[in-house]
Motif scaffolding. Structure first.
Motif: not given
Length: 95
Positions: A1-2, A21-23, A25, A92, A94
């Motif tokens: 999460m941002p 999603r992974d880093r 996308g 981690d 997203h």
């Protein structure tokens, strides 16, 4: 999460079933369960997400390795359910 989003109460129902999603996308799967831990202030904090790549929705708790139940259900969980689950640490994720 941002990290730049302000903290607000999070409801499990708002997360269950959402894509993760992974880093890069790419979709890892959908959230099947949420791991939490109590912080020093006594509040529950999300520590990780249990993500399933299959089409399984809620996995009746058998997506967790520490879950013990009738031997047949435990055996089926080991063979069928857990092979497509991933534990994604909260920082981690997203979503």
């Amino acid at each position: 999460m941002p990290a730049d989003q302000p903290e607000s109460p999070l409801h499990a129902g708002a997360l269950i079933g959402r894509e993760v999603r992974d880093r890069h996308g790419r979709i890892i799967g959908r959230i099947a369960d949420i791991e939490t831990a109590r912080d020093t202030d006594g509040r529950e904090r999300v520590t990780a997400l249990i993500v399933t790549a299959g089409r399984w929705g809620r996995l009746l708790g058998y997506e967790r390795h520490e879950t013990v139940g009738p031997w047949l259900l435990e055996h089926l969980a080991r063979i069928i359910l857990r092979r497509h689950t991933t534990r994604v640490p909260w920082p981690d994720a997203h979503v």
